[in-house]
Scaffold this motif. Structure first.
Motif, PDB file in Angstrom:
ATOM      1  N   ARG A  53      69.727  19.753  18.756  1.00 34.82           N
ATOM      2  CA  ARG A  53      68.971  19.085  19.804  1.00 34.82           C
ATOM      3  C   ARG A  53      67.519  19.581  19.864  1.00 34.82           C
ATOM      4  N   THR A  54      66.747  18.973  20.746  1.00 32.74           N
ATOM      5  CA  THR A  54      65.299  19.213  20.805  1.00 32.74           C
ATOM      6  C   THR A  54      64.976  20.585  21.381  1.00 32.74           C
ATOM      7  N   PRO A  55      64.100  21.343  20.716  1.00 38.91           N
ATOM      8  CA  PRO A  55      63.736  22.678  21.204  1.00 38.91           C
ATOM      9  C   PRO A  55      63.174  22.638  22.624  1.00 38.91           C
ATOM     10  N   GLU A  56      63.415  23.716  23.357  1.00 37.00           N
ATOM     11  CA  GLU A  56      62.896  23.825  24.724  1.00 37.00           C
ATOM     12  C   GLU A  56      61.379  23.731  24.747  1.00 37.00           C
ATOM     13  N   PHE A  57      60.698  24.348  23.776  1.00 36.85           N
ATOM     14  CA  PHE A  57      59.235  24.382  23.834  1.00 36.85           C
ATOM     15  C   PHE A  57      58.637  22.982  23.682  1.00 36.85           C
ATOM     16  N   VAL A  58      59.327  22.104  22.967  1.00 38.30           N
ATOM     17  CA  VAL A  58      58.859  20.728  22.819  1.00 38.30           C
ATOM     18  C   VAL A  58      59.058  19.961  24.123  1.00 38.30           C
ATOM     19  N   ARG A  59      60.240  20.086  24.728  1.00 43.16           N
ATOM     20  CA  ARG A  59      60.512  19.390  25.992  1.00 43.16           C
ATOM     21  C   ARG A  59      59.592  19.888  27.109  1.00 43.16           C
ATOM     22  N   ALA A  60      59.327  21.198  27.119  1.00 41.21           N
ATOM     23  CA  ALA A  60      58.461  21.759  28.161  1.00 41.21           C
ATOM     24  C   ALA A  60      57.043  21.224  28.044  1.00 41.21           C
ATOM     25  N   ARG A  61      56.521  21.131  26.816  1.00 38.92           N
ATOM     26  CA  ARG A  61      55.166  20.587  26.633  1.00 38.92           C
ATOM     27  C   ARG A  61      55.141  19.104  26.991  1.00 38.92           C
ATOM     28  N   LYS A  62      56.171  18.369  26.605  1.00 36.37           N
ATOM     29  CA  LYS A  62      56.223  16.940  26.910  1.00 36.37           C
ATOM     30  C   LYS A  62      56.242  16.719  28.419  1.00 36.37           C
ATOM     31  N   ALA A  63      57.030  17.534  29.144  1.00 38.07           N
ATOM     32  CA  ALA A  63      57.085  17.410  30.603  1.00 38.07           C
ATOM     33  C   ALA A  63      55.724  17.706  31.220  1.00 38.07           C
ATOM     34  N   ALA A  64      55.049  18.737  30.721  1.00 39.00           N
ATOM     35  CA  ALA A  64      53.729  19.093  31.236  1.00 39.00           C
ATOM     36  C   ALA A  64      52.733  17.957  31.033  1.00 39.00           C
ATOM     37  N   GLN A  65      52.811  17.306  29.896  1.00 37.28           N
ATOM     38  CA  GLN A  65      51.811  16.311  29.505  1.00 37.28           C
ATOM     39  C   GLN A  65      52.117  14.902  30.015  1.00 37.28           C
ATOM     40  N   TYR A  66      53.399  14.552  30.109  1.00 38.20           N
ATOM     41  CA  TYR A  66      53.741  13.158  30.382  1.00 38.20           C
ATOM     42  C   TYR A  66      54.434  12.904  31.720  1.00 38.20           C
ATOM     43  N   ALA A  67      54.890  13.936  32.411  1.00 40.05           N
ATOM     44  CA  ALA A  67      55.588  13.710  33.675  1.00 40.05           C
ATOM     45  C   ALA A  67      54.619  13.298  34.774  1.00 40.05           C
ATOM     46  N   ASN A  68      54.986  12.258  35.511  1.00 38.27           N
ATOM     47  CA  ASN A  68      54.205  11.807  36.657  1.00 38.27           C
ATOM     48  C   ASN A  68      54.972  11.928  37.963  1.00 38.27           C
ATOM     49  N   SER A  69      56.182  12.479  37.877  1.00 37.74           N
ATOM     50  CA  SER A  69      57.026  12.652  39.056  1.00 37.74           C
ATOM     51  C   SER A  69      58.042  13.743  38.788  1.00 37.74           C
ATOM     52  N   ILE A  70      58.715  14.196  39.835  1.00 36.41           N
ATOM     53  CA  ILE A  70      59.794  15.168  39.669  1.00 36.41           C
ATOM     54  C   ILE A  70      60.898  14.575  38.807  1.00 36.41           C
ATOM     55  N   ASP A  71      61.212  13.290  39.022  1.00 38.96           N
ATOM     56  CA  ASP A  71      62.239  12.629  38.217  1.00 38.96           C
ATOM     57  C   ASP A  71      61.877  12.642  36.739  1.00 38.96           C
ATOM     58  N   ASP A  72      60.589  12.468  36.428  1.00 41.09           N
ATOM     59  CA  ASP A  72      60.152  12.500  35.024  1.00 41.09           C
ATOM     60  C   ASP A  72      60.414  13.874  34.405  1.00 41.09           C
ATOM     61  N   VAL A  73      60.092  14.930  35.147  1.00 38.34           N
ATOM     62  CA  VAL A  73      60.312  16.283  34.630  1.00 38.34           C
ATOM     63  C   VAL A  73      61.798  16.492  34.344  1.00 38.34           C
ATOM     64  N   VAL A  74      62.637  16.113  35.302  1.00 37.74           N
ATOM     65  CA  VAL A  74      64.083  16.278  35.139  1.00 37.74           C
ATOM     66  C   VAL A  74      64.582  15.494  33.922  1.00 37.74           C
ATOM     67  N   LYS A  75      64.134  14.257  33.782  1.00 38.30           N
ATOM     68  CA  LYS A  75      64.586  13.427  32.666  1.00 38.30           C
ATOM     69  C   LYS A  75      64.163  14.010  31.320  1.00 38.30           C
ATOM     70  N   ILE A  76      62.912  14.431  31.224  1.00 32.54           N
ATOM     71  CA  ILE A  76      62.409  14.969  29.957  1.00 32.54           C
ATOM     72  C   ILE A  76      63.132  16.257  29.591  1.00 32.54           C
ATOM     73  N   MET A  77      63.316  17.143  30.574  1.00 36.25           N
ATOM     74  CA  MET A  77      63.920  18.438  30.273  1.00 36.25           C
ATOM     75  C   MET A  77      65.413  18.331  29.967  1.00 36.25           C
ATOM     76  N   THR A  78      66.094  17.352  30.528  1.00 35.89           N
ATOM     77  CA  THR A  78      67.543  17.233  30.318  1.00 35.89           C
ATOM     78  C   THR A  78      67.904  16.357  29.121  1.00 35.89           C
ATOM     79  N   THR A  79      66.957  15.569  28.615  1.00 36.25           N
ATOM     80  CA  THR A  79      67.234  14.686  27.480  1.00 36.25           C
ATOM     81  C   THR A  79      67.246  15.470  26.170  1.00 36.25           C
ATOM     82  N   ASP A  80      68.362  15.394  25.464  1.00 32.96           N
ATOM     83  CA  ASP A  80      68.525  16.071  24.167  1.00 32.96           C
ATOM     84  C   ASP A  80      68.269  17.575  24.289  1.00 32.96           C
TER      85      ASP A  80
END
Length: 469
Positions: free
Chosen positions: A244-271
């Protein structure tokens, strides 16, 4: 004029033939990127394509990235039992293919920036550097547990002290967030970059990070979208999935692309690969809501409110996750996570309730009061941890007493600061104490063999306000 043109063509041909990089090419890739050294921090402004952001980072922070990789090459064999070649091989075998092209390009750019400064690192070195926590403390532990059940338990770190609050708990009833990073001093003293990143896609972000990281790593992020993110690790967590996707990739994606709390949760929990399992503290300044995402591998749970104070000191909260994915002892009051929890709950929910702001957020992150013994102390049971001073030891810590690690820096922000893309940062112990290497080695010479080459003084600098460019 003809002679000059001929000479210019010859020079350009020679540059291409020998692989030289002309000054105009460097200037183009650097764009308006800048570096400023201030109070122990390296502030870098990076902007453009993923490849150019990476190049700017690698070029401007080349010396410090070089040193940090050398520290890892030197220190990881004694800390994890695996050498740098092992981490490079893991990066090639299963990490690289799970990194999306945008961040592959940024990693390649960092390597190219380093190469332009005469350093011979490649994408596997930068990938291994970014993934060093999840590889050394989760993947290696999973391998150990597979070979001998139980032998990899308790390797997940119990590092960092954080809070996020809103509503009646804060002075202006808006979000305040704070975090201090606990790690081994040999690397933590070098965790000193403030990265101001304006990417082509996604949100402008301001975060702290280690040299060469594309993510924050200890995780403190201010986003132009109004999202604030920090975390603390789940002590005694076990679980890792290489597919599955490394934590460091999901963490950067959440920082860069999340516009809501739901976005952060979705990005961090996906894969989710289970690497670097954390309690994520998230705030949305647009709605004034805060949340905690407790994320394991198999289990996760979310708590959220517009009137609360949430703390993190490495303790898990969800009974299901605790039972299925950790070895954490919730009843051990003397453990560092539980002792710090006791102190932090009193500070944010009692002493400073209704008064929380940036100023006393700094005070909280630098607090050295031992709630178990009722006195100020330098040990692992205080918010501004000092494990090098602690003679007692805690069961969940494998290093034993007097280990050179603890709080290495701190950050605080708020809704008001986030609106202007700002954060306060403190390099060194947030409480103001210095760590001096020579006296430590004199008292504990057993550590000189494994850390003597790179462990150095960690001075405490003043709190400094950083603003995105």
């Amino acid at each position: 004029m003809k002679i000059k043109t001929t000479l210019l063509l010859c020079a350009c041909t020679a540059a291409l033939f020998f692989g030289c990089k002309s000054k105009p090419e460097k200037t183009d890739r650097l764009g308006k990127a800048t570096r400023e050294d201030k109070n122990g921090w390296i502030y870098v402004h990076l902007a453009g394509s993923p490849a150019d952001i990476g190049y700017q980072h690698g070029y401007l922070v080349a010396k410090e990235i070089d040193t940090l990789i050398k520290v890892m090459q030197y220190y990881l064999p004694s800390a994890s039992g695996k050498d740098w070649a092992f981490y490079r091989a893991a990066s090639q075998r299963f990490l690289w293919k799970k990194i999306n092209k945008e961040y592959q390009d940024e990693i390649k750019g960092i390597a190219e920036g380093l190469q332009a400064r005469g350093l011979k690192y490649d994408t596997l070195d930068i990938t291994a550097l970014n993934a060093n926590i999840e590889l050394s403390q989760y993947y290696v532990a999973a391998l150990d547990n597979k070979a001998k059940p139980g032998s990899g338990d308790n390797k997940a770190p119990g590092n960092c002290s954080a809070f996020i609050a809103t509503g009646s708990f804060t002075k202006d009833h808006k979000i305040v967030i704070g975090h201090n990073n606990w790690t081994d001093y040999i690397e933590g003293e070098r965790w000193n970059v403030i990265a101001d990143i304006r990417p082509e896609k996604g949100n402008h972000i301001l975060m702290d990070c280690a040299p060469g990281f594309i993510h924050s790593g200890d995780d403190f992020v201010v986003s132009k979208s109004g999202i604030l993110i920090t975390e603390t690790t789940i002590t005694g967590f076990k679980g890792f999935d290489t597919t599955r996707t490394p934590e460091f990739v999901r963490a950067r994606k959440a920082a860069q692309y999340a516009n809501s709390i739901d976005d952060v949760v979705k990005i961090m929990t996906t894969d989710n690969n289970g690497g670097y399992a954390n309690d994520w503290l998230i705030g949305d300044t647009k709605t004034n809501e805060v949340a905690k995402l407790e994320l394991g591998l198999k289990d996760y749970k979310v708590w959220r409110s517009k009137d609360t104070a949430i703390i993190g000191s490495n303790f898990p909260s969800d009974p299901k996750l605790i039972k299925e994915e950790t070895t954490f002892d919730v009843n051990n009051k003397t453990s560092s996570p539980n002792a710090r929890r006791l102190r932090m709950e009193k500070l944010v929910a009692v002493d400073y309730k209704g008064k929380l702001d940036e100023a006393n957020g700094k005070v909280i992150e630098g607090d050295t009061y031992d709630a178990l013994n009722g006195k100020n102390a330098y040990n692992r049971c205080v918010i501004d941890g000092h494990v090098e001073e602690d003679p007692l030891g805690c069961k969940e810590w494998s290093e034993g007493p007097f280990f050179p690690m603890g709080a290495v820096q701190g950050k605080v922000s708020s809704a008001a600061l986030a609106k202007n893309m700002q954060l306060w940062a403190h390099m060194g112990h947030p409480g103001g104490a210095d760590f001096l290497a020579a006296p430590f080695f004199k008292k504990h010479p057993e550590y000189f063999k494994t850390q003597g080459k790179y462990l150095r003084d960690m001075k405490a600098y003043p709190w400094t306000l950083f603003s995105a460019n």
